[in-house]
Design an enzyme around this catalytic site. Structure first.
Site, PDB file in Angstrom:
ATOM      1  N   GLY A   1       0.819  -1.201   0.000  1.00  0.00           N
ATOM      2  CA  GLY A   1       0.000   0.000   0.000  1.00  0.00           C
ATOM      3  C   GLY A   1       0.852   1.250   0.000  1.00  0.00           C
ATOM      4  O   GLY A   1       1.927   1.307  -0.608  1.00  0.00           O
ATOM      5  N   GLY A   2       0.385   2.263   0.720  1.00  0.00           N
ATOM      6  CA  GLY A   2       1.101   3.531   0.774  1.00  0.00           C
ATOM      7  C   GLY A   2       2.503   3.399   1.346  1.00  0.00           C
ATOM      8  O   GLY A   2       3.385   4.214   1.043  1.00  0.00           O
TER       9      GLY A   2
ATOM     10  N   GLY B   1      24.829   9.969 -30.627  1.00  0.00           N
ATOM     11  CA  GLY B   1      24.380  10.732 -29.476  1.00  0.00           C
ATOM     12  C   GLY B   1      24.794  10.105 -28.163  1.00  0.00           C
ATOM     13  O   GLY B   1      24.948  10.807 -27.154  1.00  0.00           O
ATOM     14  N   ALA B   2      25.011   8.787 -28.152  1.00  0.00           N
ATOM     15  CA  ALA B   2      25.428   8.113 -26.924  1.00  0.00           C
ATOM     16  C   ALA B   2      26.815   8.585 -26.490  1.00  0.00           C
ATOM     17  O   ALA B   2      27.121   8.617 -25.291  1.00  0.00           O
ATOM     18  CB  ALA B   2      25.418   6.601 -27.125  1.00  0.00           C
TER      19      ALA B   2
END
Length: 537
Positions: free
Chosen positions: A201-202, A436-437
């Site tokens: 849960g939370g 781009g790497a």
């Protein structure tokens, strides 16, 4: 004379304190003190006993240590100083006023790991299933506040059934108070979470916001909604282990950084990790004495990279040859294996290392690798831990799956993290640095402080085969490939442009990096003033 008479009159009015009465009063005070001591001893024993022997034995049968046993393993002997041991919940609904246990299901305080201070909390599953109440949360918040004020790391041992339902919104408010402090502490002091039981849960969001998350295989689980809810909503039938076990989160989701077969190994590994970390963003890096000379040559690196650029090799061997002997602590070793993130030491100083791994997917950058490395780079920059990057990257992974799932956005995270980092950045290109790497992997253009290349480096827009097919449209492939390779598949043009400081012999890598680190430890660089940046989350 009048004054003297008045004084004597007052003395007559005062009741005489006989020796017998004096003894009686003293006895009453002593009896009261002994009663307090006796009650205190009972409460102290109750707190240490937690939910009782039967529940402790049940915990042991599951292969789990108790909250206090875990702290005994994690912390230096006799270093733990407990806070709020006697604190109890204030709930009066559902008969809870008759069911109180000192400590209220969490052990909190200050301890030491190899002599350095750390604030800790350890949830006790034997007390109300470790569920979080208002006072349980107050105890955790207190040590978090102290940690931030004093500049000391926080380690949380999570073993809880979640919110204490009896307290309703008070319990939920308690979680939110903890979450707020996780955020405030982020980048101020290191935060480590160990999930050693259920965390649902939370409750899952507190570990998720900390810097490192450890799990124990078979006994720890992390999920927002449990198997029963999943079955009701989606009709899927899954076990707790399949839904949120250690294997899921260390191999698939990337929520957890490491997993271990039992509590003891997880706790000992946490001690090892802690040794690499500064106490706070203001603190000096920890230094560990080493017999490994800073100028040691590493001849094994000379022939480690294969002549054939398509042949894989193990980048971990490169790292192990460069760092101080025996100093290698990998982060997320089972997730996105095509990139390595680890801690090491250089001449005793802590450093963080990011490296492409040619053994896995040729070291290509994909979504998972980008996110993994970006998070690590940001952590290192928070605490001014130098970043050493070893580059052998053919580019970003192509394909519709990557494009549709956001490789552009996720790849930008790594670019952003490197570009924003002001900590010392040292880069060594061992082989491929394509497209781009090349830019993304801590290049000179992203304010890299020192960028080296080995003679085997290939710094280009793309590999020779792909480039020749585009430029020459498939004509004279063999001849043109040779010419392209001779001109571009090397580090010489980058060196001519000043994009790498030097083309170095691989065996001198450790020596050169240590020399540079000596100078860069006093680096002073800051980003333009702003409220905060907007990394593409």
């Amino acid at each position: 004379m009048l004054s003297r008479c008045l004084h004597m009159h007052v003395r007559r009015l005062r009741p005489a304190l006989t020796p017998i009465r004096s003894l009686s009063v003293a006895y009453e005070w002593k009896s009261h003190r002994q009663s307090t001591i006796s009650r205190l001893s009972k409460l102290d024993q109750d707190a240490k006993q937690g939910g009782g022997q039967a529940r402790i034995e049940k915990q042991h049968k599951k292969g789990k240590l108790t909250a206090r046993e875990r702290l005994d393993v994690l912390l230096d002997k006799n270093s733990f100083r407990e806070y709020d041991k006697l604190k109890q919940h204030r709930c009066t609904d559902f008969g809870m006023e008759e069911n109180k246990i000192p400590g209220d299901g969490v052990v909190t305080g200050l301890g030491r790991i190899n002599g350095r201070p750390v604030f800790v909390f350890s949830q006790d599953f034997t007390v109300f299933g470790g569920s979080l109440s208002e006072t349980h949360a107050e105890k955790i918040c207190k040590i978090m506040d102290k940690a931030m004020m004093m500049g000391v790391p926080i380690i949380g041992l999570n073993d809880s059934g979640g919110a204490r339902i009896h307290e309703g919104v008070d319990s939920l408010a308690g979680y939110a108070e903890v979450f707020q402090r996780n955020v405030l502490a982020s980048g101020a002091v290191p935060q480590i979470s160990l999930v050693m039981g259920p965390c649902a849960g939370g409750a899952v969001y507190s570990p998720a916001m900390t810097d490192f998350v450890m799990m124990v295989r078979g006994t720890s689980h992390l999920f927002v909604t449990g198997p029963d809810v999943v079955k009701t909503v989606t009709r899927e039938e899954v076990t707790q282990e399949e839904l949120g076990g250690a294997s899921v989160h260390t191999k698939k989701s990337g929520v957890a950084h490491k997993s271990f077969p039992n509590d003891v190994e997880a706790l000992l590994a946490t001690r090892a990790l802690f040794d690499y970390l500064p106490l706070s963003y203001k603190s000096e890096l920890p230094v560990k004495q080493t017999a490994d000379k800073p100028d040691r040559l590493a001849p094994a690196l000379e022939n480690l990279v294969p002549e054939d650029s398509n042949m894989p090799y193990d980048m971990k061997k490169v790292i192990e040859q460069v760092v101080d002997e025996g100093s290698y602590f990998e982060i997320m070793p089972d997730f996105a294996k095509n990139i390595i993130c680890c801690f090491g030491r250089m001449d005793g100083r802590s450093v963080g290392i990011v490296a492409n791994q040619p053994k896995e997917l040729a070291g290509v950058l994909d979504i998972d690798a980008s996110v993994k490395a970006a998070r690590f780079v940001q952590f290192l920059d928070c605490y001014d831990i130098p970043i050493i990057t070893f580059v052998d990257v053919p580019g970003f992974l192509p394909g519709t799956a990557q494009e549709h799932n956001g490789i552009i956005r996720h790849g930008a995270k790594l670019l952003f993290a490197y570009a924003e980092a002001t900590t010392p950045k040292l880069t060594v290109i061992t082989r491929k640095a394509y497209g781009g790497a090349y830019d993304v992997m801590s290049s000179h253009h992203l304010r890299g402080d020192v960028n080296y290349a080995w003679p085997s480096a290939e710094i280009a827009v793309m590999g020779a085969k792909g480039a020749v097919e585009i430029i020459f449209r498939g004509k004279d492939v063999e001849k043109n490939t040779y010419e392209y390779t001779s001109k571009f598949a090397n580090p010489l043009i980058a060196a001519e442009r000043g994009f790498v400081e030097d083309v170095i012999n691989p065996e001198t890598t450790r020596q050169r990096l240590n020399e540079d680190l000596d100078l860069l430890m006093d680096k002073d660089l800051s980003n333009p003033p702003k409220k905060h940046s907007n990394i593409p989350l």
